[in-house]
Motif scaffolding. Structure first.
Motif, PDB file in Angstrom:
ATOM      1  N   LEU A  94     -19.441  -0.962  -6.868  1.00 51.51           N
ATOM      2  CA  LEU A  94     -18.024  -0.609  -6.862  1.00 51.51           C
ATOM      3  C   LEU A  94     -17.893   0.898  -6.801  1.00 51.51           C
ATOM      4  O   LEU A  94     -18.419   1.621  -7.648  1.00 51.51           O
ATOM      5  CB  LEU A  94     -17.330  -1.143  -8.115  1.00 51.51           C
ATOM      6  CG  LEU A  94     -15.880  -0.692  -8.332  1.00 51.51           C
ATOM      7  CD1 LEU A  94     -14.989  -1.185  -7.188  1.00 51.51           C
ATOM      8  CD2 LEU A  94     -15.345  -1.190  -9.669  1.00 51.51           C
ATOM      9  N   LEU A  95     -17.213   1.371  -5.773  1.00 54.69           N
ATOM     10  CA  LEU A  95     -16.860   2.777  -5.627  1.00 54.69           C
ATOM     11  C   LEU A  95     -15.384   2.886  -5.970  1.00 54.69           C
ATOM     12  O   LEU A  95     -14.547   2.257  -5.312  1.00 54.69           O
ATOM     13  CB  LEU A  95     -17.112   3.243  -4.187  1.00 54.69           C
ATOM     14  CG  LEU A  95     -18.526   3.019  -3.643  1.00 54.69           C
ATOM     15  CD1 LEU A  95     -18.524   3.086  -2.124  1.00 54.69           C
ATOM     16  CD2 LEU A  95     -19.486   4.053  -4.210  1.00 54.69           C
ATOM     17  N   TYR A 112      -7.248   0.208   2.973  1.00 54.20           N
ATOM     18  CA  TYR A 112      -7.835  -1.071   2.586  1.00 54.20           C
ATOM     19  C   TYR A 112      -7.303  -2.209   3.448  1.00 54.20           C
ATOM     20  O   TYR A 112      -7.839  -3.311   3.441  1.00 54.20           O
ATOM     21  CB  TYR A 112      -7.559  -1.383   1.108  1.00 54.20           C
ATOM     22  CG  TYR A 112      -6.108  -1.686   0.803  1.00 54.20           C
ATOM     23  CD1 TYR A 112      -5.562  -2.940   1.028  1.00 54.20           C
ATOM     24  CD2 TYR A 112      -5.266  -0.701   0.293  1.00 54.20           C
ATOM     25  CE1 TYR A 112      -4.223  -3.211   0.768  1.00 54.20           C
ATOM     26  CE2 TYR A 112      -3.934  -0.961   0.028  1.00 54.20           C
ATOM     27  CZ  TYR A 112      -3.422  -2.214   0.264  1.00 54.20           C
ATOM     28  OH  TYR A 112      -2.090  -2.473   0.014  1.00 54.20           O
ATOM     29  N   HIS A 113      -6.253  -1.949   4.230  1.00 48.37           N
ATOM     30  CA  HIS A 113      -5.572  -2.954   5.031  1.00 48.37           C
ATOM     31  C   HIS A 113      -6.144  -2.967   6.451  1.00 48.37           C
ATOM     32  O   HIS A 113      -6.641  -1.959   6.939  1.00 48.37           O
ATOM     33  CB  HIS A 113      -4.070  -2.632   5.057  1.00 48.37           C
ATOM     34  CG  HIS A 113      -3.201  -3.723   5.579  1.00 48.37           C
ATOM     35  ND1 HIS A 113      -2.898  -3.845   6.910  1.00 48.37           N
ATOM     36  CD2 HIS A 113      -2.556  -4.744   4.955  1.00 48.37           C
ATOM     37  CE1 HIS A 113      -2.099  -4.888   7.080  1.00 48.37           C
ATOM     38  NE2 HIS A 113      -1.881  -5.450   5.910  1.00 48.37           N
ATOM     39  N   MET A 114      -6.045  -4.125   7.109  1.00 50.12           N
ATOM     40  CA  MET A 114      -6.550  -4.242   8.472  1.00 50.12           C
ATOM     41  C   MET A 114      -5.937  -3.210   9.414  1.00 50.12           C
ATOM     42  O   MET A 114      -6.637  -2.610  10.235  1.00 50.12           O
ATOM     43  CB  MET A 114      -6.272  -5.661   9.001  1.00 50.12           C
ATOM     44  CG  MET A 114      -6.511  -5.843  10.501  1.00 50.12           C
ATOM     45  SD  MET A 114      -8.164  -5.395  11.040  1.00 50.12           S
ATOM     46  CE  MET A 114      -9.019  -6.920  10.777  1.00 50.12           C
ATOM     47  N   ASP A 128      -4.942   4.315 -15.104  1.00 49.00           N
ATOM     48  CA  ASP A 128      -6.320   4.711 -15.389  1.00 49.00           C
ATOM     49  C   ASP A 128      -7.274   3.655 -14.827  1.00 49.00           C
ATOM     50  O   ASP A 128      -7.551   2.636 -15.452  1.00 49.00           O
ATOM     51  CB  ASP A 128      -6.518   4.855 -16.905  1.00 49.00           C
ATOM     52  CG  ASP A 128      -7.841   5.528 -17.254  1.00 49.00           C
ATOM     53  OD1 ASP A 128      -8.798   5.377 -16.480  1.00 49.00           O
ATOM     54  OD2 ASP A 128      -7.899   6.188 -18.306  1.00 49.00           O
ATOM     55  N   MET A 129      -7.800   3.920 -13.631  1.00 42.31           N
ATOM     56  CA  MET A 129      -8.687   2.965 -12.967  1.00 42.31           C
ATOM     57  C   MET A 129     -10.061   2.941 -13.637  1.00 42.31           C
ATOM     58  O   MET A 129     -10.695   1.886 -13.721  1.00 42.31           O
ATOM     59  CB  MET A 129      -8.790   3.300 -11.480  1.00 42.31           C
ATOM     60  CG  MET A 129      -7.452   3.262 -10.757  1.00 42.31           C
ATOM     61  SD  MET A 129      -7.512   3.845  -9.055  1.00 42.31           S
ATOM     62  CE  MET A 129      -8.155   2.398  -8.220  1.00 42.31           C
ATOM     63  N   ILE A 141     -14.615  -0.979  -2.502  1.00 43.15           N
ATOM     64  CA  ILE A 141     -13.955   0.324  -2.601  1.00 43.15           C
ATOM     65  C   ILE A 141     -12.587   0.085  -3.220  1.00 43.15           C
ATOM     66  O   ILE A 141     -11.766  -0.659  -2.657  1.00 43.15           O
ATOM     67  CB  ILE A 141     -13.757   1.002  -1.235  1.00 43.15           C
ATOM     68  CG1 ILE A 141     -15.021   0.979  -0.391  1.00 43.15           C
ATOM     69  CG2 ILE A 141     -13.265   2.432  -1.415  1.00 43.15           C
ATOM     70  CD1 ILE A 141     -14.818   1.584   0.993  1.00 43.15           C
ATOM     71  N   TRP A 142     -12.354   0.718  -4.354  1.00 46.62           N
ATOM     72  CA  TRP A 142     -11.063   0.586  -5.037  1.00 46.62           C
ATOM     73  C   TRP A 142     -10.512   1.995  -5.221  1.00 46.62           C
ATOM     74  O   TRP A 142     -10.812   2.666  -6.192  1.00 46.62           O
ATOM     75  CB  TRP A 142     -11.254  -0.114  -6.383  1.00 46.62           C
ATOM     76  CG  TRP A 142      -9.993  -0.519  -7.070  1.00 46.62           C
ATOM     77  CD1 TRP A 142      -8.842  -0.962  -6.496  1.00 46.62           C
ATOM     78  CD2 TRP A 142      -9.752  -0.532  -8.483  1.00 46.62           C
ATOM     79  NE1 TRP A 142      -7.897  -1.241  -7.454  1.00 46.62           N
ATOM     80  CE2 TRP A 142      -8.429  -0.993  -8.680  1.00 46.62           C
ATOM     81  CE3 TRP A 142     -10.525  -0.196  -9.591  1.00 46.62           C
ATOM     82  CZ2 TRP A 142      -7.863  -1.123  -9.943  1.00 46.62           C
ATOM     83  CZ3 TRP A 142      -9.972  -0.334 -10.853  1.00 46.62           C
ATOM     84  CH2 TRP A 142      -8.654  -0.784 -11.030  1.00 46.62           C
TER      85      TRP A 142
END
Length: 527
Positions: A109-110, A213-215, A119-120, A63-64
């Motif tokens: 990849l999402l 995205y972090h713990m 621009d991802m 996941i990005w």
């Protein structure tokens, strides 16, 4: 420790309170999306079935994307489908994305289409050919078609609490991030216990500005709120004024802010204009929480305070302060271990347990520990010994009551604003600059960020040293912006050990004493 899965936890919450608000996404103080527990389970199962048509249990799917309510739906969906989530920092750039996707062997990849003007989608198109195992790419702008893409009559897999759940990338001794592979039971267990220790309940409302995205943001908060059936308010980005506004508007009871965020909130002009009487507890951690920050927070919010300590490798939180702890213990320790965790302090050279109050390396053993670094058996063996003790790389001491305090680090890691940054990764980029012959990157104390990144360079004698501005731009083109050094110094000769290693502690002392020459901010030819 009940061998529960993330999906079990969500279904338990749905069974108790199906119509309670589960997730709200808030932008500029307004709710832009929301889910009750009934709706969250429904959408998560739909998304899981869509994933199940593309992947098999055990596949890795990245996941990005920045924070959103849909991120939480995807987090639950990936868990229900039995695939292993690989959360990526939306600030990642080309080399970082390629490394994470290839090292994890991600098949899917999402991704978001853009983030903060970057621009991802274009980047995904560029890197896809360099990731041979990547077979499915889904842009989250196509949410509706993604949700409709599965067989909604199909059965989701039966999972165990010991099954792999997520790969969280963390710093490593090789200079490249290592992926800590965590399991369902460990993540749910630590999140439930840590949130229980601060009296979070189904009536609680957690305002969350931390990255998912972090713990901390995705592992502790998101999982912990669901474990109790409470309400999770997701902030796309941290803004001190926005955080205060959401705490007031939604009657927030809990929030977790790293020290840098806490200082911004405490210094915000709106602080005393807001009705914050609903706040029950403010939590902090990830780097040293100064005593004045603890005191100012409890006074400003008239609330309780709790400090957390944990690593991705430990499966999350392992020690925590409680409401009953004294002001001194809240300020100078990281509390006591959570239930079910063995903790000790050892001499890092001999491995012998130290005496009470004697510093050494902190090590712990618990069923919530990571399964290992993904596809890195040697690094795993170097971190978890044959008896199951995980070596944290942090130096500390424990007193007779079981309270732990941090005294330093064995690992060459910078913690800036609660994020771990490994100097080797930055050094590998900078050494490729044509003007740089030798360098060292290190952390230096900073009131705002806890630590700031400094770079010390030796350049060729026959060239004009590059400017700090140009070197920073060189880094930003190749790494996430927060990894680029902000302090730049030149040196004629590095202090070395007899074995030829740069003595970074001496460089830190030189910076503190002001004896190193700072690089000019801009090239004089550009002025």
């Amino acid at each position: 420790m009940r061998p529960i899965t993330v999906g079990d936890s969500l279904r338990d919450a749905f069974a108790r309170e199906p119509h309670r608000q589960a997730v709200m996404e808030a932008v500029d103080g307004e709710v832009t999306a929301s889910w009750t527990y009934e709706e969250l389970l429904r959408d998560a199962e739909r998304a899981a079935r869509s994933l199940a048509t593309r992947f098999t249990p055990g596949d890795r799917v990245a996941i990005w994307a920045p924070n959103s309510g849909r991120w939480v739906v995807l987090q639950q969906a990936l868990a229900l489908a039995g695939v292993v989530a690989v959360p990526l920092n939306p600030a990642y750039r080309e080399s970082e994305v390629i490394y994470a996707l290839t090292q994890s062997g991600s098949r899917g990849l999402l991704h978001a289409s853009s983030h903060r003007g970057f621009d991802m989608s274009q980047m995904v198109a560029k890197v896809r050919s360099q990731c041979p195992e990547l077979s499915e790419v889904i842009c989250l702008d196509d949410w509706d078609s993604f949700m409709e893409g599965g067989d909604q009559e199909s059965e989701l897999p039966q999972l165990s609490g010991h099954d792999p759940l997520v790969i969280l990338y963390t710093s490593g001794t090789t200079g490249k991030p290592k992926g800590a592979l965590l399991h369902h039971m460990g993540l749910v267990h630590q999140a439930r216990l840590a949130t229980q220790r601060v009296e979070f309940t189904a009536e609680g409302v957690w305002i969350n500005p931390l990255p998912l995205y972090h713990m901390a943001g995705g592992g502790l908060v998101s999982t912990g709120v669901i474990a109790h059936g409470g309400t999770h308010v997701v902030m796309p980005n941290f803004d001190a004024g926005e955080a205060l506004g959401l705490l007031e508007k939604f009657r927030g009871t809990h929030t977790l802010l790293v020290p840098t965020m806490l200082r911004s909130v405490l210094e915000h002009p709106d602080l005393h204009e807001r009705d914050l009487t609903s706040v029950h507890c403010v939590l902090s951690g990830a780097s040293v929480v100064p005593p004045d920050v603890v005191r100012r927070t409890t006074e400003a919010f008239d609330c309780r305070f709790s400090i957390l300590y944990g690593l991705a490798e430990t499966g999350g939180v392992v020690t925590q302060t409680t409401f009953e702890d004294s002001v001194e213990d809240q300020s100078f320790t990281i509390g006591r271990p959570l239930t079910g965790i063995e903790f000790k302090v050892i001499d890092p050279e001999t491995g012998v347990t130290t005496r009470l109050d004697e510093p050494g390396e902190l090590v712990c053993r618990t069923p919530q520990l990571m399964l290992g670094y993904y596809e890195m058996p040697e690094a795993t063996a170097a971190t978890i010994d044959s008896e199951g003790w995980l070596h944290t790389g942090d130096l500390g001491a424990m007193d007779g009551r079981g309270f732990v305090r941090i005294t330093g680090r064995l690992k060459d890691t910078i913690i800036r604003g609660g994020l771990n940054i490994y100097p080797r990764e930055i050094e590998d980029v900078l050494i490729s600059h044509p003007s740089v012959l030798e360098l060292a990157v290190l952390g230096v104390p900073d009131d705002k960020w806890g630590e700031e990144i400094a770079a010390v360079l030796r350049t060729a004698d026959d060239v004009l040293p590059p400017s700090a501005h140009d070197l920073r731009a060189y880094c930003v083109e190749r790494l996430a912006r927060h990894k680029a050094p902000v302090q730049w110094y030149s040196i004629e000769e590095f202090p070395m050990t007899p074995t030829g290693k740069i003595q970074k502690f001496l460089l830190a002392d030189m910076i503190a004493r002001g004896t190193l020459q700072p690089l000019v901010e801009h090239d004089s030819s550009h002025v």
